[in-house]
Design a protein around this motif. Structure first.
Motif, mmCIF file in Angstrom:
data_model
loop_
_atom_site.group_PDB
_atom_site.id
_atom_site.type_symbol
_atom_site.label_atom_id
_atom_site.label_comp_id
_atom_site.label_asym_id
_atom_site.label_seq_id
_atom_site.Cartn_x
_atom_site.Cartn_y
_atom_site.Cartn_z
ATOM 1 N N GLY A 2 0.808 -1.218 0.000
ATOM 2 C CA GLY A 2 0.000 0.000 0.000
ATOM 3 C C GLY A 2 0.833 1.255 0.000
ATOM 4 O O GLY A 2 0.435 2.289 -0.573
ATOM 5 N N ALA A 3 2.008 1.197 0.635
ATOM 6 C CA ALA A 3 2.859 2.391 0.699
ATOM 7 C C ALA A 3 3.456 2.762 -0.648
ATOM 8 O O ALA A 3 3.904 3.892 -0.840
ATOM 9 C CB ALA A 3 3.979 2.165 1.714
ATOM 10 N N THR A 4 3.476 1.827 -1.590
ATOM 11 C CA THR A 4 4.040 2.133 -2.910
ATOM 12 C C THR A 4 3.101 2.981 -3.762
ATOM 13 O O THR A 4 3.502 3.507 -4.809
ATOM 14 C CB THR A 4 4.358 0.834 -3.675
ATOM 15 O OG1 THR A 4 3.146 0.107 -3.909
ATOM 16 C CG2 THR A 4 5.326 -0.035 -2.886
ATOM 17 N N GLY A 5 1.834 3.098 -3.322
ATOM 18 C CA GLY A 5 0.891 3.922 -4.053
ATOM 19 C C GLY A 5 0.081 3.195 -5.098
ATOM 20 O O GLY A 5 -0.594 3.839 -5.918
ATOM 21 N N VAL A 6 0.105 1.871 -5.112
ATOM 22 C CA VAL A 6 -0.685 1.115 -6.088
ATOM 23 C C VAL A 6 -2.160 1.199 -5.716
ATOM 24 O O VAL A 6 -2.528 1.663 -4.633
ATOM 25 C CB VAL A 6 -0.222 -0.359 -6.151
ATOM 26 C CG1 VAL A 6 1.228 -0.449 -6.586
ATOM 27 C CG2 VAL A 6 -0.411 -1.035 -4.797
ATOM 28 N N SER A 7 -3.026 0.704 -6.583
ATOM 29 C CA SER A 7 -4.464 0.793 -6.344
ATOM 30 C C SER A 7 -4.885 -0.102 -5.177
ATOM 31 O O SER A 7 -4.222 -1.105 -4.857
ATOM 32 C CB SER A 7 -5.230 0.371 -7.599
ATOM 33 O OG SER A 7 -5.015 -1.010 -7.857
ATOM 34 N N SER A 8 -5.997 0.261 -4.556
ATOM 35 C CA SER A 8 -6.503 -0.505 -3.421
ATOM 36 C C SER A 8 -6.905 -1.909 -3.825
ATOM 37 O O SER A 8 -6.771 -2.860 -3.048
ATOM 38 C CB SER A 8 -7.697 0.208 -2.784
ATOM 39 O OG SER A 8 -7.296 1.457 -2.259
ATOM 40 N N SER A 9 -7.404 -2.076 -5.059
ATOM 41 C CA SER A 9 -7.787 -3.411 -5.518
ATOM 42 C C SER A 9 -6.570 -4.317 -5.616
ATOM 43 O O SER A 9 -6.638 -5.515 -5.304
ATOM 44 C CB SER A 9 -8.495 -3.319 -6.876
ATOM 45 O OG SER A 9 -7.629 -2.733 -7.847
ATOM 46 N N PHE A 10 -5.440 -3.747 -6.008
ATOM 47 C CA PHE A 10 -4.217 -4.541 -6.093
ATOM 48 C C PHE A 10 -3.744 -4.936 -4.688
ATOM 49 O O PHE A 10 -3.277 -6.061 -4.466
ATOM 50 C CB PHE A 10 -3.119 -3.761 -6.821
ATOM 51 C CG PHE A 10 -1.864 -4.559 -7.045
ATOM 52 C CD1 PHE A 10 -1.777 -5.451 -8.090
ATOM 53 C CD2 PHE A 10 -0.774 -4.420 -6.197
ATOM 54 C CE1 PHE A 10 -0.620 -6.208 -8.298
ATOM 55 C CE2 PHE A 10 0.374 -5.158 -6.387
ATOM 56 C CZ PHE A 10 0.458 -6.059 -7.446
ATOM 57 N N GLY A 55 -3.292 -9.076 -0.554
ATOM 58 C CA GLY A 55 -3.597 -9.555 0.788
ATOM 59 C C GLY A 55 -4.275 -10.914 0.776
ATOM 60 O O GLY A 55 -3.969 -11.783 1.603
ATOM 61 N N ILE A 56 -5.204 -11.119 -0.180
ATOM 62 C CA ILE A 56 -5.883 -12.414 -0.286
ATOM 63 C C ILE A 56 -4.894 -13.495 -0.700
ATOM 64 O O ILE A 56 -4.898 -14.611 -0.167
ATOM 65 C CB ILE A 56 -7.049 -12.327 -1.289
ATOM 66 C CG1 ILE A 56 -8.138 -11.391 -0.740
ATOM 67 C CG2 ILE A 56 -7.630 -13.710 -1.552
ATOM 68 C CD1 ILE A 56 -9.253 -11.101 -1.725
ATOM 69 N N ALA A 57 -4.024 -13.158 -1.647
ATOM 70 C CA ALA A 57 -3.008 -14.121 -2.072
ATOM 71 C C ALA A 57 -2.066 -14.465 -0.928
ATOM 72 O O ALA A 57 -1.694 -15.625 -0.720
ATOM 73 C CB ALA A 57 -2.213 -13.552 -3.253
ATOM 74 N N VAL A 85 -7.748 -10.084 9.007
ATOM 75 C CA VAL A 85 -7.936 -8.824 9.738
ATOM 76 C C VAL A 85 -7.281 -7.667 8.992
ATOM 77 O O VAL A 85 -7.834 -6.568 8.914
ATOM 78 C CB VAL A 85 -7.353 -8.946 11.175
ATOM 79 C CG1 VAL A 85 -7.400 -7.597 11.890
ATOM 80 C CG2 VAL A 85 -8.124 -9.990 11.969
ATOM 81 N N ALA A 86 -6.106 -7.928 8.428
ATOM 82 C CA ALA A 86 -5.365 -6.856 7.754
ATOM 83 C C ALA A 86 -6.050 -6.353 6.492
ATOM 84 O O ALA A 86 -5.798 -5.219 6.052
ATOM 85 C CB ALA A 86 -3.946 -7.335 7.430
ATOM 86 N N ILE A 87 -6.900 -7.167 5.872
ATOM 87 C CA ILE A 87 -7.522 -6.739 4.613
ATOM 88 C C ILE A 87 -8.988 -6.339 4.794
ATOM 89 O O ILE A 87 -9.658 -6.006 3.814
ATOM 90 C CB ILE A 87 -7.406 -7.838 3.533
ATOM 91 C CG1 ILE A 87 -8.072 -9.133 3.984
ATOM 92 C CG2 ILE A 87 -5.945 -8.081 3.185
ATOM 93 C CD1 ILE A 87 -8.094 -10.213 2.913
ATOM 94 N N LEU A 104 -12.378 0.857 1.874
ATOM 95 C CA LEU A 104 -11.504 1.969 2.238
ATOM 96 C C LEU A 104 -10.283 1.976 1.328
ATOM 97 O O LEU A 104 -9.863 0.944 0.804
ATOM 98 C CB LEU A 104 -11.075 1.854 3.696
ATOM 99 C CG LEU A 104 -12.199 1.890 4.737
ATOM 100 C CD1 LEU A 104 -11.624 1.782 6.144
ATOM 101 C CD2 LEU A 104 -13.030 3.162 4.603
ATOM 102 N N THR A 105 -9.679 3.138 1.175
ATOM 103 C CA THR A 105 -8.541 3.273 0.266
ATOM 104 C C THR A 105 -7.451 4.122 0.906
ATOM 105 O O THR A 105 -7.671 4.806 1.906
ATOM 106 C CB THR A 105 -8.967 3.932 -1.062
ATOM 107 O OG1 THR A 105 -9.501 5.246 -0.777
ATOM 108 C CG2 THR A 105 -10.011 3.102 -1.781
ATOM 109 N N GLY A 106 -6.282 4.076 0.274
ATOM 110 C CA GLY A 106 -5.190 4.959 0.641
ATOM 111 C C GLY A 106 -4.738 4.843 2.087
ATOM 112 O O GLY A 106 -4.754 3.778 2.709
ATOM 113 N N LEU A 107 -4.344 6.003 2.642
ATOM 114 C CA LEU A 107 -3.818 6.058 4.009
ATOM 115 C C LEU A 107 -4.865 5.652 5.033
ATOM 116 O O LEU A 107 -4.538 5.047 6.066
ATOM 117 C CB LEU A 107 -3.302 7.472 4.302
ATOM 118 C CG LEU A 107 -2.620 7.670 5.662
ATOM 119 C CD1 LEU A 107 -1.396 6.766 5.780
ATOM 120 C CD2 LEU A 107 -2.242 9.138 5.857
#
Length: 391
Positions: free
Chosen positions: A184-192, A197-199, A320-322, A329-332
């Motif tokens: 998430g910190a790299t700025g990629v899309s939330s779907s990615f 996270g699922i993988a 829990v993390a995803i 929710l997205t981003g920060l």
């Protein structure tokens, strides 16, 4: 309430002499003393009820007898505080921990309750309170050891699969949070991030389950390889009686020289009694058999049970993390909520471990929290660095 209790005077000159188990005579009690003694009285009565409830639910007559003996000791302690209080001997509310313990003991009566009781006894203030008899402080120290002993069997039963469950849950929490925060910190899309996270959940859960199965199975095979087979009876008729090689088998198993020679003589038929049961077969086994899984040490746990517990608990921790990304929710915002949810879960699992081990739940929870968030912070910083570099 009156401000003071009447001063206590000894009933005889012998009682006036200092003794280690008598509270020294002193002046009138203060309102603070009365309040503290009432709190002690309430806690002692609550603890007595806890042990009586545990005794009622116990399936072991010996354990029930021990618990009732501890309850009787708590009754003696309560009587001491009634004597101190005199006409003010009305208990206040017991501590929240005692109330919770009593509630759980009356309904469940498990290793969790014994572990909580052990910690409660270990936190007794009597050693530092001059109004408590020294014998009462000694009783509380002994009670802690009694609770530790009673909880041992339950802890051993839990040790194998519980280890896999705790390890799996914490690994799922920490590894997937680190993965989600790093990506998430790299700025990629939330779907990615959600897909990653699922993988990570599936890959980690399958790996944990397979790893636990192989680990526990290998441990069992090592234990089985060391179990005595009692094949000596088959070899006994053909042994050289003058050399008595058989005794070396028992020496290798840790028996003394005398005991080894005695057991070898039994096997060779020189003695008819079986005076040393230390190497006898477990019930139901024949000569040459090895221990089945159900008869091996409980602390190892079953391979399938450990694998299943690890798979489920890793999955439960990793999901829990995803959750923030699943909720859209997205981003920060998603990153912060993921860290908060995982942090709360780490506090909970750490507290459970602390509770069962008789240690401070808060300290164990904070330790888990620090380790987990520390690992996630490292991957988050790496994600920021790579994200800036890519830009």
């Amino acid at each position: 309430m009156a401000d003071h209790l009447p001063a206590r005077t000894p009933a005889s000159p012998s009682e006036a002499a200092p003794r280690k188990d008598v509270v020294p005579r002193r002046g009138p009690a203060s309102p603070r003393d009365i309040k503290r003694w009432r709190h002690y009285l309430a806690d002692e009565e609550a603890e007595g009820a806890i042990y009586e409830a545990l005794a009622e639910r116990s399936k072991s007559p010996e354990e029930a007898r021990v618990l009732r003996g501890i309850a009787a000791a708590e009754a003696r302690h309560a009587e001491h505080w009634r004597g101190q209080l005199g006409q003010y001997a009305t208990p206040s509310r017991p501590s929240a921990q005692r109330v919770l313990l009593r509630f759980l003991a009356q309904r469940f009566g498990s290793v969790f309750i014994l572990a909580l009781a052990q910690r409660a006894e270990g936190n007794s203030p009597y050693a530092k309170d001059s109004d408590a008899l020294r014998s009462m402080a000694a009783d509380e120290a002994v009670h802690e050891e009694v609770m530790r002993g009673l909880a041992t069997e339950g802890r051993l039963r839990l040790a194998g699969n519980f280890r896999a469950a705790v390890f799996g849950a914490n690994d799922g929490l920490v590894s997937n949070l680190a993965l989600v925060l790093g990506i998430g910190a790299t700025g990629v899309s939330s779907s990615f991030v959600l897909f990653s996270g699922i993988a990570g959940l599936l890959a980690g859960a399958l790996s944990m389950g397979a790893g636990e199965f192989v680990s526990v199975r290998s441990q069992r095979e090592l234990v089985q390889a060391s179990q005595p087979t009692h094949a000596t009876l088959r070899a006994a008729p053909d042994l050289n009686l003058s050399e008595n090689e058989l005794k070396y088998v028992y020496l290798a198993r840790g028996m003394s020289e005398e005991a080894a020679e005695h057991r070898a003589a039994e096997r060779l038929g020189s003695l008819s009694c079986d005076c040393d049961p230390s190497t006898s077969l477990p019930p139901g086994l024949k000569e040459g058999d090895t221990l089945e899984e159900s008869e091996e040490p409980d602390t190892i746990g079953s391979a399938l049970g450990a694998a299943f517990s690890s798979f489920l608990c890793f999955s439960a921790g990793a999901v829990v993390a995803i959750i923030p990304y699943i909720l859209g929710l997205t981003g920060l915002t998603a990153i912060i909520w993921a860290a908060v949810l995982v942090g709360a879960a780490l506090l909970f699992t750490g507290s459970i471990v602390g509770l069962l081990s008789g240690a401070s739940p808060l300290k164990r929870g904070l330790r888990q929290l620090g380790i987990g968030l520390g690992a996630a912070a490292v991957t988050y910083l790496l994600g920021l660095i790579f994200g800036v570099s890519a830009a």
